[in-house]
Design an enzyme around this catalytic site. Structure first.
Site, short mmCIF file in Angstrom:
data_model
loop_
_atom_site.label_atom_id
_atom_site.label_comp_id
_atom_site.label_asym_id
_atom_site.label_seq_id
_atom_site.Cartn_x
_atom_site.Cartn_y
_atom_site.Cartn_z
N HIS C 54 28.92 42.33 37.62
CA HIS C 54 28.34 42.99 36.45
C HIS C 54 26.98 43.59 36.77
O HIS C 54 26.22 43.91 35.86
CB HIS C 54 28.17 42.00 35.30
CG HIS C 54 29.39 41.20 35.00
ND1 HIS C 54 30.58 41.79 34.66
CD2 HIS C 54 29.61 39.86 35.00
CE1 HIS C 54 31.49 40.83 34.45
NE2 HIS C 54 30.92 39.67 34.67
N HIS C 216 35.40 41.87 32.41
CA HIS C 216 35.98 41.11 33.51
C HIS C 216 37.30 41.70 33.96
O HIS C 216 38.16 40.99 34.47
CB HIS C 216 36.19 39.64 33.11
CG HIS C 216 34.92 38.91 32.87
ND1 HIS C 216 34.25 38.98 31.68
CD2 HIS C 216 34.18 38.13 33.68
CE1 HIS C 216 33.14 38.25 31.77
NE2 HIS C 216 33.08 37.72 32.96
#
Ligand SMILES: Nc1ncnc2c1ncn2[C@@H]1O[C@H](COP(=O)(O)OP(=O)(O)O)[C@@H](O)[C@H]1O
Ligand SMILES: Nc1ncnc2c1ncn2[C@@H]1O[C@H](COP(=O)(O)OP(=O)(O)O)[C@@H](O)[C@H]1O
Ligand SMILES: [Mg+2]
Ligand SMILES: [Mg+2]
Ligand SMILES: [Mg+2]
Ligand SMILES: [Mg+2]
Lengths: 333, 202, 333, 202
Positions: C54, C216
């Site tokens: 991320h 995700h």
């Protein structure tokens, strides 16, 4: 693609820049991004530009201590002389204007026409060509080395000098010094897709990569089977150091390092790649004075990266460290 | 003699050809360029159409070509914008202010235009650029319009085996071999439009 | 992928961060990124973390005015309690530690275990959960709303308060206020590829998109035929405003806006998308006090974007504007 | 009675099963998760193998399970790390310090372990999680090890039509239906390893 239509991408992005950056004067109609205080500083004006699709280059580098104005062309298409003329008029406060031009035929010709017209209008204009990409041989048999990652170094360091009040010839000389002290090499792990074409600009099968690519979705000099980050770093840093060696200067002097993503390579991977670059430079005895890792000179959604090194003396380091306040590069204020 | 109408027809035919072939030009610009040549010229020639429609009906041939050239310069960008813009501006300048021009005068003017392109871009025939179609095409105007079209088309096709020495394709070195140059292809379109216009009206 | 091997991506990236950011204390062995001055400031310590992939979240937000430490897990896998324990010990200067936790079962459980262990070691630990994603209904029938873009707002504003010397309960209360005032919605135009799996996490045919995705690589709530940037902005901003309406508060109060790229969407497109977001908010009478456009809370090489809005009172705005100096967010010094 | 060797064999069999099935577990975690379950458990059980190899040969069953649980907690991360770690730690604690334990004691201890998992994660059978294999599997231990294996495997398969209410899969709402839960699948592997070990040694 996250767009409304291929025809409107550049105008849409400028509307977005205007909304996100009230500190900038974004002229969507004339396609120029200006510092609001460009004319009031009594500084040399710094104007750059080129095709869109390389963001944050150049519009993201407009602001205190860097560019006075940027002219975004259509995607991968150099801007037209009117844009540069408007930018030059908008930033000239009597100290003259420096055009920072990446070495592509289109950019060179359009900026050249603009410079001629601006000079007819009574402005002092200097031009500096950025040509740092060692993947292209600089000979009579090519359009010359391309301008890539070094553009960021040139814009930052010339911008700092202009901000300090250096005169046009000094700013131009520094810009040329940075360019001559910089070399780059790029690698693609995927092609990119332009809005107008709507499909990848070239076919790169899974498990292969292109070495020596530019930033316009063109293929590179050579296609190879996929390599590890370490192997890619070996090739890229080796090519850059070889290119720098040809320019003379101390082989073990400190460098500014830019590990640049082409757009779609995760920052996680860029940092991992930077670890390899740093390792190789340490092994070669080249001290990294400053490092920048991120997506700065991109090629739309291309996966891949480039390495740019700039041999920096005390003065260049000082100007690199000087405050800068732009959408994409900011420190010291 | 060729009047302003002839030049309007030529430019209109050129614009129509660019519109028809834009995707192909962009496709040719993909493997050895940056996939924008068709879009670039389409944007430019669309603007040329608008500019011509707005131009005074009494505008002379030379002024029309200069207007078209300026329009290309201010709307195309890239390498082809200044180059094609210069081609038309310089050709227009050579034609002067005469309301009608002879085929010979047009031939001479185009030669000057092509010379200006060569000077601006620093390329020569054989470098795999638009000059590979423009130079033989305009030279063959001495024979006939049809000969000019054939020579330009042959010149464009002949760029396939060439190793590029100018423009983006030169970055590819050996890998530029085997692809037809997009600019030479669009130049052949322009000269074909000229020949078709001349044949249709003579 | 630009990697050496799937097993080493996280360690390699930490080596690169260490090389690029000498101002940070990167403990590659223990997998913790710390402020060098974390312990000397007498401030509340701010610790966050989560799966890698991320970036720049969270490691890129460590520094003056933001996080004291970040704990990167494996790609898309929450870190383990040892990491948070080490981070907590490394940043506690007696003022206590705040754990900023994105609401995923793995993050919640691992941070919970770490908090229990840290308290056994005598540290004061508060936890704040970030759960801003309106694509997930917050009910007994789900793991609850996910934490996404609001994490950046929470980390920045809590970080500014900690930097000012606010005590633990105040920093925690502000963090909760920011979270409760924030909502997000995300859209994917492509799946992402994790190094371990090596192929896209789901199949998204050209010409389709996923609405309501997380960060995700999981698919969203709904698949649709491709939409324009304007249409996507309508859906995303509408969903976020509806979510904010449920929280109460003035419908026309000023907001912080984050237009966030998922990793592979060009900045050119993100700015164009932001133009649409700004247009819709203007039409709805919602003033955008501050806007941030870029890749901040990403999902590897996923194409797409998310919109996060945070209703900000004077105090939150002041803390948002306060100086920050981290690799990925920097202003005011 | 089951000695420490039995527990080492069980954990070794579990590690081997995870190694064999890691790609499948990750594959199952793709459509309704984040494609890491196999990698997570492989990392964890590899560390468990190392930890067990380093543990004193005299370590009692309870301590072995606690060591394995702590190792999972400190190496797996994600949701499954704390949950499986808690399962083994709690089961180990229940077993106490006896050098040998009865099948009944093991059954009770595992029930406590599963209860701890339910408490920690807040899930119940039917939520499409590991509990859908663990709960029926451990309950069936009252009958036989074979019954436990069959019940766990059936429980894992039975997650396919369930709409997820816990874990990442719950984000997908209706779209979670039709996919087998990766955690239930790995739980079945663990109980299968237990049953195989018990059958092989009894
Ligand atoms: N130096 C040059 N001289 C003449 N023609 C050139 C030169 N450089 C490029 N060209 C022509 O321009 C064409 C490319 O035009 P275009 O794609 O519109 O511009 P760009 O290369 O800037 O993207 C090439 O195919 C070539 O024919
Ligand atoms: N609250 C919960 N209670 C029990 N099991 C859970 C819970 N949440 C998730 N799980 C289990 O964990 C599995 C996912 O594990 P893993 O992929 O390793 O972690 P993550 O979801 O963090 O990526 C799911 O398939 C499910 O069986
Ligand atoms: Mg171009
Ligand atoms: Mg082109
Ligand atoms: Mg995970
Ligand atoms: Mg998972």
């Amino acid at each position: 693609m996250l767009i409304n239509s291929a025809d409107t991408v550049v105008a849409d992005a400028l509307h977005g820049m205007a909304a996100a950056h009230p500190e900038l004067d974004v002229d969507v109609e004339r396609r120029v991004v200006l510092r609001r205080d460009a004319k009031t500083g009594g500084r040399v004006g710094l104007v750059s530009g080129g095709g869109s699709g390389h963001e944050p280059l150049h519009g993201g580098f407009v602001g205190y201590g860097m560019l006075s104005a940027a002219c975004p062309g259509e995607v991968f298409t150099s801007p037209v002389p009117n844009q540069m003329l408007h930018a030059a008029a908008g930033v000239d406060s009597g100290q003259g204007v420096l055009f920072i031009v990446k070495n592509y035929t289109g950019d060179v010709l359009n900026f050249q026409m603009a410079a001629e017209l601006a000079e007819e209008d009574g402005l002092s204009v200097e031009r500096v060509l950025v040509n740092d990409d060692v993947a292209v041989t600089d000979s009579l048999y090519t359009a010359g080395r391309r301008g890539t990652g070094a553009t960021l170094f040139v814009e930052k360091i010339a911008g700092a000098a202009a901000e300090e009040g250096a005169p046009l010839d000094r700013v131009a000389a520094l810009a040329r010094q940075v360019n001559e002290s910089s070399r780059s090499f790029g690698v693609a792990l995927s092609a990119c897709t332009t809005p107008a074409k709507g499909s990848p600009t070239f076919q790169l099968p899974e498990g292969e990569l292109e070495l020596g690519i530019g930033i316009h979705g063109e293929p590179g000099r050579e296609r190879r089977a996929m390599m590890t980050a370490r192997e890619i770093a070996d090739v890229a840093v080796g090519a850059v150091l070889d290119g720098l060696a040809e320019t003379g200067g101390p082989a073990d002097g400190p460098v500014l390092a830019l590990v640049n993503g082409m757009g779609a390579t995760p920052l996680l991977e860029l940092y991992g790649f930077h670890a390899e670059v740093a390792r190789i430079l340490a092994a070669r005895g080249v001290p990294v004075a400053r490092a920048l890792v991120g997506n700065y000179v991109t090629s739309l959604d291309m996966a891949g990266c480039s390495v740019t090194l700039c041999r920096a003396d005390e003065e260049l380091l000082r100007l690199w460290d000087a405050p800068v306040q732009t959408p994409a590069l900011r420190w010291g204020r | 003699m060729r009047d302003a109408e002839f030049f309007r027809d030529w430019l209109e035919a050129a614009a129509a050809a660019v519109e028809r072939e834009a995707d192909r030009l962009t496709e040719l610009d993909s493997p050895i360029g940056d996939a924008d040549h068709g879009t670039n010229l389409l944007r430019g020639f669309t603007a040329v159409r608008t500019a011509l429609a707005g131009a005074d009906p009494s505008t002379a041939p030379g002024a029309l070509l200069q207007l078209a050239g300026r329009t290309l310069i201010s709307t195309v960008g890239g390498a082809s914008g200044p180059l094609y813009g210069t081609l038309l501006r310089r050709t227009g300048k050579e034609l002067g202010e005469d309301p009608e021009v002879s085929d010979t005068a047009l031939h001479r003017a185009l030669e000057a235009g092509v010379g200006a392109v060569a000077q601006l871009g620093g390329a020569a025939p054989g470098d795999k650029t638009m000059l590979d179609a423009l130079t033989p095409g305009v030279a063959a105007l001495g024979t006939s319009y049809r000969a000019a079209r054939d020579a330009a088309e042959a010149g464009a096709l002949a760029t396939v085996p060439i190793l590029a020495r100018k423009g983006r394709a030169s970055y590819l070195g050996e890998r530029s071999i085997g692809h037809q140059d997009p600019g030479a292809t669009s130049s052949a379109l322009l000269l074909t439009a000229l020949a078709d216009t001349a044949e249709g009206t003579s």
